[in-house]
Design an enzyme around this catalytic site. Structure first.
Site, PDB file in Angstrom:
ATOM      1  N   ARG A 236       0.853  -1.187   0.000  1.00 32.64           N
ATOM      2  CA  ARG A 236       0.000   0.000   0.000  1.00 32.64           C
ATOM      3  C   ARG A 236       0.890   1.238   0.000  1.00 32.64           C
ATOM      4  O   ARG A 236       1.870   1.316   0.763  1.00 32.64           O
ATOM      5  CB  ARG A 236      -0.888   0.029   1.253  1.00 32.64           C
ATOM      6  CG  ARG A 236      -2.093  -0.894   1.169  1.00 32.64           C
ATOM      7  CD  ARG A 236      -3.102  -0.424   0.127  1.00 32.64           C
ATOM      8  NE  ARG A 236      -4.261  -1.296   0.026  1.00 32.64           N
ATOM      9  CZ  ARG A 236      -4.382  -2.342  -0.791  1.00 32.64           C
ATOM     10  NH1 ARG A 236      -3.383  -2.647  -1.613  1.00 32.64           N
ATOM     11  NH2 ARG A 236      -5.484  -3.055  -0.830  1.00 32.64           N
ATOM     12  N   GLU A 265      -3.674   7.270  -6.042  1.00 34.59           N
ATOM     13  CA  GLU A 265      -3.742   6.486  -7.286  1.00 34.59           C
ATOM     14  C   GLU A 265      -4.959   6.919  -8.101  1.00 34.59           C
ATOM     15  O   GLU A 265      -6.030   7.107  -7.509  1.00 34.59           O
ATOM     16  CB  GLU A 265      -3.829   4.996  -6.954  1.00 34.59           C
ATOM     17  CG  GLU A 265      -2.566   4.498  -6.267  1.00 34.59           C
ATOM     18  CD  GLU A 265      -2.618   3.019  -5.877  1.00 34.59           C
ATOM     19  OE1 GLU A 265      -3.575   2.324  -6.248  1.00 34.59           O
ATOM     20  OE2 GLU A 265      -1.686   2.572  -5.189  1.00 34.59           O
ATOM     21  N   HIS A 284      -0.308  -0.238  -9.954  1.00 37.84           N
ATOM     22  CA  HIS A 284      -1.031  -1.125  -9.018  1.00 37.84           C
ATOM     23  C   HIS A 284      -1.596  -2.342  -9.768  1.00 37.84           C
ATOM     24  O   HIS A 284      -2.805  -2.572  -9.794  1.00 37.84           O
ATOM     25  CB  HIS A 284      -2.153  -0.364  -8.289  1.00 37.84           C
ATOM     26  CG  HIS A 284      -2.611  -1.082  -7.038  1.00 37.84           C
ATOM     27  ND1 HIS A 284      -3.167  -0.445  -5.966  1.00 37.84           N
ATOM     28  CD2 HIS A 284      -2.598  -2.399  -6.707  1.00 37.84           C
ATOM     29  CE1 HIS A 284      -3.482  -1.320  -5.031  1.00 37.84           C
ATOM     30  NE2 HIS A 284      -3.149  -2.515  -5.454  1.00 37.84           N
TER      31      HIS A 284
END
Ligand code: 8YV
Length: 333
Positions: A236, A265, A284
């Site tokens: 994370r 993000e 991601h």
């Protein structure tokens, strides 16, 4: 009338039709969001009107979202991290929250090695240069035989450790709980975070994001690392103080970073990290391998189908909700 299941995890269908069939075979209707992103609370609540279940991306489910969406009975996270869901509030409102445990560790661990090798050998920079016609040799460093520090030896951390054996790495780990036997079998030695940071050549983050772990890799932690070391983060973004990381990479306090996750993000265009040659950035995508997408999507769908058919969901994070009078999807006895 059939229940509607909202799919916010955009990757859900990419593994083929099987996951969707788990829902339709259970008599459920699949719907997709019509409200444009980004979603704040109001937009998410709008998407949830008339919806009984969600196969969810990391959307922010707060107490208010559950309160304002009384038809929602189950939120099934496409993935394992649930830091964006207030599970306690879900329980209070009688909503089952589930994840897909044990499904994506191999995919994330593969990516961690990709990032590690890429940072160590400047692969993405070299690729950019060759495409531009620049034949420029960059000296890298070995991954083979180096010390790897794993912060958080959970399912993903262990999958990384398994791969590290093939690279003859000396693996150390730190975690709040110690699983000595498994660690021993994997050849991993537990050390303090301090020792891990100051001795590892590669530090990879796999801790859950909690109030205690947020910002754990701050300026002081980065300063403790070796100047030749690289930081890998496919966990994370908020585990790392991102401005401090930018500075450490600019000043050469550490040698490089491989990052799949960020504080914000998508990473904003022109972000300082994008200006640095000593870091490798990916969007991601740790769990986005075709084999993994199939398995995660199927289990995420199954969780929803079970709850809406009145069955107990073994992947529920809040099984105590089944004893609550507030339970929105009653069990079929
Ligand atoms: C997901 C993840 O792919 O499982 C998680 O918590 O971070 C990822 O593997 C991501 O959240 C996209 O849904």
């Amino acid at each position: 009338m059939s229940h509607k299941v909202l799919i916010t995890a955009h990757i859900f269908d990419e593994g083929g039709p099987e996951a969707g069939e788990v829902l339709t075979d259970a008599g459920l209707e699949i719907v997709y969001p019509e409200v444009p992103r980004p979603w704040g609370e109001d937009e998410l609540v709008e998407c949830l009107v008339g919806v009984s279940g969600v196969v969810a991306a990391p959307n922010t489910f707060t107490d208010a979202v559950f309160a304002r969406s009384p038809e929602v009975k189950v939120v099934s996270r496409w993935g394992v991290g649930y830091d964006t869901i207030d599970v306690e509030a879900a329980t209070h409102h009688g909503v089952v929250v589930a994840t897909t445990p044990g499904t994506l560790h191999d995919s994330v661990a593969d990516l961690v090695f990709g990032l590690m090798l890429s940072v160590a050998r400047n692969l993405s920079l070299s690729d950019r240069q060759v495409r531009q016609g620049t034949w420029n040799y960059r000296t890298g460093q070995l991954v083979w035989g180096k010390r790897l520090g794993i912060v958080g030896l959970g399912t993903i951390g262990k999958a990384v450790a398994r791969r590290a054996r093939g690279f003859n790495m000396d693996v150390v780990a730190c975690d709040v709980v110690h699983a000595e036997q498994v660690a021993g079998e994997l050849g991993v030695r537990y050390v303090s975070l301090d020792e891990l940071l100051s001795t590892a050549d590669f530090v990879t983050l796999h801790a859950n994001l909690t109030e205690d772990s947020v910002g754990m890799i701050d300026e002081a932690a980065l300063r403790r690392m070796k100047s030749t070391a690289c930081l890998i983060n496919a966990g994370r973004g908020a585990l790392v103080d991102q401005p401090a990381l930018v500075k450490a990479l600019q000043d050469g306090a550490i040698a490089g970073a491989g990052l799949d996750v960020f504080e914000e993000e998508p990473l904003p265009k022109g972000h300082p990290l994008t200006q640095l040659d000593n870091c490798v950035l990916t969007p991601h995508c740790g769990s986005f391998s075709i084999e993994t997408i199939r398995v995660v999507s199927r289990l995420a769908a199954l969780n929803v189908a079970q709850v809406l058919s009145g069955e107990r969901c073994p992947c529920a994070l809040n099984p105590e909700v089944y004893d609550s009078p507030a339970l929105r999807a009653p069990l079929r006895e």
